[in-house]
Design a protein around this motif. Structure first.
Motif, PDB file in Angstrom:
ATOM      1  N   MET A  89       0.849  -1.193   0.000  1.00 46.16           N
ATOM      2  CA  MET A  89       0.000   0.000   0.000  1.00 46.16           C
ATOM      3  C   MET A  89       0.889   1.249   0.000  1.00 46.16           C
ATOM      4  SD  MET A  89      -3.043   0.987   2.552  1.00 46.16           S
ATOM      5  CE  MET A  89      -3.507   2.665   2.770  1.00 46.16           C
ATOM      6  N   GLU A  90       0.359   2.264  -0.639  1.00 44.40           N
ATOM      7  CA  GLU A  90       1.112   3.519  -0.703  1.00 44.40           C
ATOM      8  C   GLU A  90       1.318   4.090   0.698  1.00 44.40           C
ATOM      9  OE1 GLU A  90      -1.480   6.874  -2.170  1.00 44.40           O
ATOM     10  OE2 GLU A  90      -2.820   5.175  -2.471  1.00 44.40           O
ATOM     11  N   ASP A  91       2.167   5.030   0.789  1.00 44.65           N
ATOM     12  CA  ASP A  91       2.449   5.634   2.088  1.00 44.65           C
ATOM     13  C   ASP A  91       1.178   6.267   2.661  1.00 44.65           C
ATOM     14  OD1 ASP A  91       2.439   8.550   2.290  1.00 44.65           O
ATOM     15  OD2 ASP A  91       4.593   8.539   2.594  1.00 44.65           O
ATOM     16  N   SER A  92       1.001   6.126   3.972  1.00 45.08           N
ATOM     17  CA  SER A  92      -0.265   6.527   4.609  1.00 45.08           C
ATOM     18  C   SER A  92      -0.535   8.025   4.493  1.00 45.08           C
ATOM     19  CB  SER A  92      -0.308   6.087   6.063  1.00 45.08           C
ATOM     20  OG  SER A  92       0.711   6.710   6.810  1.00 45.08           O
ATOM     21  N   TYR A  93       0.522   8.836   4.486  1.00 43.97           N
ATOM     22  CA  TYR A  93       0.328  10.282   4.323  1.00 43.97           C
ATOM     23  C   TYR A  93      -0.335  10.572   2.980  1.00 43.97           C
ATOM     24  CZ  TYR A  93       1.336  15.218   3.629  1.00 43.97           C
ATOM     25  OH  TYR A  93       1.215  16.553   3.369  1.00 43.97           O
ATOM     26  N   GLU A  94       0.162   9.950   1.930  1.00 41.75           N
ATOM     27  CA  GLU A  94      -0.405  10.160   0.589  1.00 41.75           C
ATOM     28  C   GLU A  94      -1.836   9.612   0.515  1.00 41.75           C
ATOM     29  OE1 GLU A  94      -0.913  11.587  -3.116  1.00 41.75           O
ATOM     30  OE2 GLU A  94       0.718  12.077  -1.735  1.00 41.75           O
ATOM     31  N   ALA A  95      -2.089   8.492   1.151  1.00 37.97           N
ATOM     32  CA  ALA A  95      -3.444   7.914   1.155  1.00 37.97           C
ATOM     33  C   ALA A  95      -4.429   8.861   1.842  1.00 37.97           C
ATOM     34  CB  ALA A  95      -3.439   6.551   1.850  1.00 37.97           C
ATOM     35  N   ILE A  96      -4.030   9.413   2.973  1.00 38.04           N
ATOM     36  CA  ILE A  96      -4.892  10.358   3.695  1.00 38.04           C
ATOM     37  C   ILE A  96      -5.125  11.606   2.847  1.00 38.04           C
ATOM     38  CG2 ILE A  96      -5.040  11.892   5.707  1.00 38.04           C
ATOM     39  CD1 ILE A  96      -5.546   9.020   6.449  1.00 38.04           C
ATOM     40  N   ARG A  97      -4.078  12.101   2.199  1.00 39.49           N
ATOM     41  CA  ARG A  97      -4.216  13.271   1.308  1.00 39.49           C
ATOM     42  C   ARG A  97      -5.237  13.003   0.207  1.00 39.49           C
ATOM     43  NH1 ARG A  97      -1.429  17.776   0.738  1.00 39.49           N
ATOM     44  NH2 ARG A  97      -1.396  18.022  -1.507  1.00 39.49           N
ATOM     45  N   ARG A  98      -5.155  11.829  -0.397  1.00 39.53           N
ATOM     46  CA  ARG A  98      -6.081  11.474  -1.473  1.00 39.53           C
ATOM     47  C   ARG A  98      -7.521  11.403  -0.955  1.00 39.53           C
ATOM     48  NH1 ARG A  98      -4.180   6.255  -4.145  1.00 39.53           N
ATOM     49  NH2 ARG A  98      -6.006   6.658  -5.414  1.00 39.53           N
ATOM     50  N   LEU A  99      -7.681  10.828   0.230  1.00 39.34           N
ATOM     51  CA  LEU A  99      -9.016  10.781   0.844  1.00 39.34           C
ATOM     52  C   LEU A  99      -9.539  12.180   1.132  1.00 39.34           C
ATOM     53  CD1 LEU A  99      -8.930   7.836   3.395  1.00 39.34           C
ATOM     54  CD2 LEU A  99     -10.621   8.193   1.599  1.00 39.34           C
ATOM     55  N   ILE A 116      -8.739  14.999  -0.290  1.00 41.53           N
ATOM     56  CA  ILE A 116      -9.087  15.660  -1.554  1.00 41.53           C
ATOM     57  C   ILE A 116     -10.419  15.128  -2.084  1.00 41.53           C
ATOM     58  CG2 ILE A 116      -8.421  15.889  -3.991  1.00 41.53           C
ATOM     59  CD1 ILE A 116      -5.465  16.048  -2.936  1.00 41.53           C
ATOM     60  N   ALA A 117     -10.607  13.820  -2.025  1.00 40.39           N
ATOM     61  CA  ALA A 117     -11.864  13.229  -2.500  1.00 40.39           C
ATOM     62  C   ALA A 117     -13.055  13.738  -1.685  1.00 40.39           C
ATOM     63  CB  ALA A 117     -11.786  11.702  -2.436  1.00 40.39           C
ATOM     64  N   ILE A 118     -12.891  13.809  -0.375  1.00 43.53           N
ATOM     65  CA  ILE A 118     -13.965  14.308   0.492  1.00 43.53           C
ATOM     66  C   ILE A 118     -14.256  15.770   0.180  1.00 43.53           C
ATOM     67  CG2 ILE A 118     -14.554  14.870   2.894  1.00 43.53           C
ATOM     68  CD1 ILE A 118     -12.956  12.236   3.609  1.00 43.53           C
ATOM     69  N   ASN A 119     -13.216  16.552  -0.042  1.00 47.03           N
ATOM     70  CA  ASN A 119     -13.415  17.960  -0.408  1.00 47.03           C
ATOM     71  C   ASN A 119     -14.141  18.097  -1.742  1.00 47.03           C
ATOM     72  OD1 ASN A 119     -12.475  19.773   1.640  1.00 47.03           O
ATOM     73  ND2 ASN A 119     -10.450  18.920   1.296  1.00 47.03           N
ATOM     74  N   LYS A 120     -13.845  17.208  -2.677  1.00 49.67           N
ATOM     75  CA  LYS A 120     -14.543  17.242  -3.968  1.00 49.67           C
ATOM     76  C   LYS A 120     -16.025  16.903  -3.788  1.00 49.67           C
ATOM     77  CE  LYS A 120     -10.730  16.416  -7.144  1.00 49.67           C
ATOM     78  NZ  LYS A 120     -10.193  15.523  -8.187  1.00 49.67           N
ATOM     79  N   ILE A 121     -16.311  15.968  -2.916  1.00 55.27           N
ATOM     80  CA  ILE A 121     -17.713  15.626  -2.636  1.00 55.27           C
ATOM     81  C   ILE A 121     -18.418  16.835  -2.023  1.00 55.27           C
ATOM     82  CG2 ILE A 121     -19.258  14.215  -1.207  1.00 55.27           C
ATOM     83  CD1 ILE A 121     -17.127  11.935  -1.518  1.00 55.27           C
ATOM     84  N   ASP A 122     -17.807  17.402  -0.975  1.00 55.21           N
ATOM     85  CA  ASP A 122     -18.389  18.592  -0.338  1.00 55.21           C
ATOM     86  C   ASP A 122     -18.561  19.724  -1.349  1.00 55.21           C
ATOM     87  OD1 ASP A 122     -18.489  17.350   2.126  1.00 55.21           O
ATOM     88  OD2 ASP A 122     -16.712  18.354   2.930  1.00 55.21           O
ATOM     89  N   GLY A 123     -17.552  19.924  -2.176  1.00 52.99           N
ATOM     90  CA  GLY A 123     -17.606  20.978  -3.172  1.00 52.99           C
ATOM     91  C   GLY A 123     -18.704  20.762  -4.195  1.00 52.99           C
TER      92      GLY A 123
END
Length: 149
Positions: free
Chosen positions: A1-11, A13-20
């Motif tokens: 699995m990718e590094d956890s920092y990058e995974a959290i960042r991707r999540l 961003i995805a959550i922000n896109k949903i909210d947006g």
């Protein structure tokens, strides 16, 4: 699995896109995003206390009170006394039900379309995973940030 920092960042961003998506769509329709959230919450056919809406949808009490007053003035919601003395239950009026049904029609259609496409690639378990992650994140923030003095 990718590094956890990058995974959290991707999540994040995805959550922000949903909210947006909800934010910009509500603005396009000329409705406040918190009003949309309140109507969305009430559109399940049930009765909800102001406290419950605040806790589940993370909308401040003062904001809910303001929106409820506006929606009462428009004839879309009514307040009734709850089981507890000071508890107020918010319900859609028949006019509010019609308004909400009309308003939410395209939101629900878009959500269903997005979910259908997502389920072509992923199991419905992704929803449980998001719910679990949000609960764990809330707990971790409580422990590591909100209770940290």
């Amino acid at each position: 699995m990718e590094d956890s920092y990058e995974a959290i960042r991707r999540l994040f961003i995805a959550i922000n896109k949903i909210d947006g998506s909800y934010y910009f769509s509500s603005k396009h329709l000329g409705i406040n995003e918190n009003t949309l959230a309140l109507l969305y919450a009430l559109d399940d056919g049930g009765s909800h206390s102001q406290k419950q809406i605040c806790e589940e949808w993370l909308i401040p009490k003062t904001t809910i009170n303001t929106i409820v007053k506006e929606l009462i003035a428009d004839g879309y919601v009514t307040l009734v006394s709850g089981v507890r003395k000071r508890e107020k239950i918010i319900r859609l009026t028949p006019e509010g039900q019609a308004y909400t049904k009309h308003l939410m029609k395209n939101f629900y259609r878009a959500e269903q379309e997005a979910l259908k496409e997502t389920l072509k690639l992923f199991s419905p378990d992704f929803i449980k995973a998001m719910e679990y992650f949000s609960t764990q994140l809330e707990k971790a923030f409580q422990t590591n940030i909100l209770n940290d003095k």
